[in-house]
Write an enzyme that holds these catalytic residues in place. Structure first.
Site, mmCIF file in Angstrom:
data_model
loop_
_atom_site.group_PDB
_atom_site.id
_atom_site.type_symbol
_atom_site.label_atom_id
_atom_site.label_comp_id
_atom_site.label_asym_id
_atom_site.label_seq_id
_atom_site.Cartn_x
_atom_site.Cartn_y
_atom_site.Cartn_z
ATOM 1 N N SER A 147 -30.059 -34.534 31.207
ATOM 2 C CA SER A 147 -31.173 -33.423 31.017
ATOM 3 C C SER A 147 -29.692 -32.167 31.701
ATOM 4 O O SER A 147 -29.660 -31.734 32.834
ATOM 5 C CB SER A 147 -32.277 -32.921 31.887
ATOM 6 O OG SER A 147 -33.417 -33.918 30.485
ATOM 7 N N ARG A 162 -20.458 -28.447 31.920
ATOM 8 C CA ARG A 162 -20.948 -28.052 32.896
ATOM 9 C C ARG A 162 -21.849 -29.361 33.876
ATOM 10 O O ARG A 162 -22.633 -29.170 32.913
ATOM 11 C CB ARG A 162 -20.580 -27.212 32.893
ATOM 12 C CG ARG A 162 -21.721 -26.407 33.329
ATOM 13 C CD ARG A 162 -21.430 -24.575 33.297
ATOM 14 N NE ARG A 162 -21.249 -24.538 32.271
ATOM 15 C CZ ARG A 162 -21.657 -24.039 31.777
ATOM 16 N NH1 ARG A 162 -22.974 -23.704 31.095
ATOM 17 N NH2 ARG A 162 -21.578 -23.458 29.833
ATOM 18 N N ASP A 200 -34.013 -33.206 27.906
ATOM 19 C CA ASP A 200 -35.573 -33.105 28.569
ATOM 20 C C ASP A 200 -36.439 -32.311 28.086
ATOM 21 O O ASP A 200 -37.198 -31.670 26.986
ATOM 22 C CB ASP A 200 -35.794 -33.075 30.147
ATOM 23 C CG ASP A 200 -34.946 -32.421 30.746
ATOM 24 O OD1 ASP A 200 -34.372 -31.313 29.968
ATOM 25 O OD2 ASP A 200 -34.836 -32.033 31.685
HETATM 26 C C1 GLC Z 1 -31.515 -27.605 33.883
HETATM 27 C C2 GLC Z 1 -30.179 -28.896 32.755
HETATM 28 C C3 GLC Z 1 -30.828 -28.145 31.981
HETATM 29 C C4 GLC Z 1 -32.061 -29.614 31.713
HETATM 30 C C5 GLC Z 1 -32.642 -28.550 33.128
HETATM 31 C C6 GLC Z 1 -34.711 -28.636 33.514
HETATM 32 O O1 GLC Z 1 -31.115 -26.564 33.529
HETATM 33 O O2 GLC Z 1 -28.964 -27.756 32.675
HETATM 34 O O3 GLC Z 1 -29.863 -29.571 30.295
HETATM 35 O O4 GLC Z 1 -33.148 -29.088 30.823
HETATM 36 O O5 GLC Z 1 -32.340 -28.479 33.875
HETATM 37 O O6 GLC Z 1 -33.827 -30.152 33.566
#
Ligand code: GLC
Length: 461
Positions: A147, A162, A200
């Site tokens: 995520s 990143r 996610d």
């Molecule tokens: C951050 C991550 C993203 C994820 C979110 C919720 O924003 O960059 O990929 O979906 O957290 O976990």
């Protein structure tokens, strides 16, 4: 509120309140930024194509091995899809040790490979989980929920753009995370290959759609804040060179935690600016730093510390814990918002007097309300962009799941932005579900969605 604290309370209200008009202004800018992210030039919001080009039919079946690396926990699951939202999920949870967040790539991947190894070895998954049908060997296929923002060329590949959510592991940005995890699995002789890489939010969308075909959006409000939604390829100019069927769906992981990194429209307080400055990636994830669970407790701490330093709170008391970054988390915030204070008192090691509790409660309420209202802007922006006046939003993430009040406030604000009638707004606030756009909670949606993605990919292979 005791009279002598009223000026402080008013000042805080002034900082944190967001009017309906401002919500609409933020949403309008947000909608434009979503479109910009899909363009060839791109923008602040990455709008990452996931290569998930089908929603589930609801009839996917089978048992799949999944690994979900979240902001604070890793979960290894054996997910059995039955049909239409019926899912059995046997899982083991591992707390990601704090030092891993700033470790080296090998340390991170070895840790995750050990989590997989612990489960695969002990629970006989080799016999239960499916390989993808294509390879007749004993190697298990793993659906990996990662995520963080990645650039994907295909469903089982992803280069980390990143780190977000306070992670700062060296040697991963700019690299394919699937190869790095597979190498670690090989180092440990764990017979597992990654068949699917998924965010996610996309997982939550799929898990919700598996039960309810009206799902168009998957949203997470937990350690981070982000959504995925169903786009069509003709609206994604940056993929034009791939010659995809124009009307084919493509799930987009917005990565909209990065909204307003240019600081055009979000009403940032001095506390938001401090958090950004002290974070491992200043200037990034501006929207996420105002809405998500990782930062809400820290906003609370900065505000209390400021009041204390200005002799407006805990006057004459020593509160060294307040100087400890991230000493408070969003659970303290919701406890205080819900009129409790025991965990706050134990972290701060003081006892709160009535007037102090009142001011902390006011502050917690304002921070949560602002997060909820801002959170509605991202959801409303997707609805506006796609012209969705009714649909289902699949929702997962600790903040949304554990905090009814915040959820109700998000729905109410969504209604304000989308001009729902008073009855629907009230229904949104009360959480009765009697609203044009509904939230569907899918606890563990991020893992279950990975299994669904693996089932869809296996059917297409
Ligand atoms: C951050 C991550 C993203 C994820 C979110 C919720 O924003 O960059 O990929 O979906 O957290 O976990």
């Amino acid at each position: 509120m005791s009279r002598d604290l009223e000026p402080e309370a008013r000042e805080l209200e002034h900082m944190f309140d967001i009017s309906t008009e401002k919500l609409k202004e933020i949403t309008e800018h947000f909608t434009k930024e979503l479109t910009k992210g899909l363009s060839v030039d791109g923008g602040n919001i990455p709008m990452n194509p996931t290569w998930l080009m089908n929603k589930p039919t609801g009839y996917e079946q089978g048992t799949y091995l999944t690994l979900d690396m979240g902001g604070s926990k890793a979960r290894v699951c054996q997910v059995t899809l039955k049909q239409k939202g019926q899912v059995e999920n046997k899982q083991r949870e591992f707390f990601i040790p704090k030092h891993i967040k700033t470790a080296t790539a090998n340390e991170l991947w070895d840790y995750l490979a050990e989590c997989v190894e612990a489960v695969v070895d002990k629970e006989g998954m080799l016999a239960k989980c499916q390989n993808d049908g294509e390879h007749q060997d004993d190697t298990l296929r793993l659906a990996f929920t990662f995520s963080y923002p990645v650039t994907q060329d295909s469903i089982n590949h992803g280069v980390l753009q990143r780190w977000t959510k306070g992670f700062d592991v060296k040697g991963v940005e700019g690299q394919n995370v699937v190869s790095q995890l597979e190498e670690a699995l090989r180092r440990k002789n764990v017979p597992v290959k990654v068949s699917v890489l998924i965010n996610d939010t996309a997982g939550t969308l799929l898990a919700s759609a598996y039960a309810d075909p009206d799902t168009q959006i998957g949203a997470i409000l937990g350690t981070g804040c982000n959504s995925a939604y169903v786009e069509t390829c003709n609206n994604i100019p940056k993929l034009q060179h791939r010659n995809l069927a124009p009307d084919s769906p493509m799930i987009i992981n917005c990565e909209y935690g990065a909204f307003d990194n240019e600081h055009c429209v979000l009403p940032r307080t001095k506390y938001d600016k401090l958090i950004d400055k002290e974070s491992p990636r200043p200037g990034q994830q501006t929207y996420e730093k105002m809405t998500s669970g990782l930062y809400l407790g820290e906003i609370f701490r900065h505000a209390i510390l400021d009041l204390h330093t200005r002799n407006q709170l805990f006057v004459g008391k020593q509160v060294p814990a307040l100087s400890q970054p991230y000493a408070l988390d969003c659970l303290h915030l919701s406890e205080v918002d819900g009129n409790g204070s025991s965990s706050l008192q134990s972290v701060l090691q003081i006892s709160l007097e009535k007037h102090e509790m009142d001011l902390c409660q006011k502050l917690a309420d304002l921070i949560n309300a602002r997060a909820a209202r801002l959170c509605a802007c991202g959801l409303a922006a997707i609805c506006k962009k796609k012209g969705l006046s009714s649909c289902v939003i699949g929702v997962d993430g600790s903040v949304m799941l554990k905090n009814d009040v915040l959820r109700g406030r998000t729905m109410k604000a969504l209604g304000e932005i989308l001009d729902w009638d008073a009855k629907s707004r009230q229904a949104g606030e009360k959480g009765t579900g009697d609203t044009p756009i509904r939230m569907h909670f899918v606890k563990d949606g991020s893992s279950e969605g990975a299994a669904i993605a693996a089932a869809i990919a296996a059917a297409q292979a």
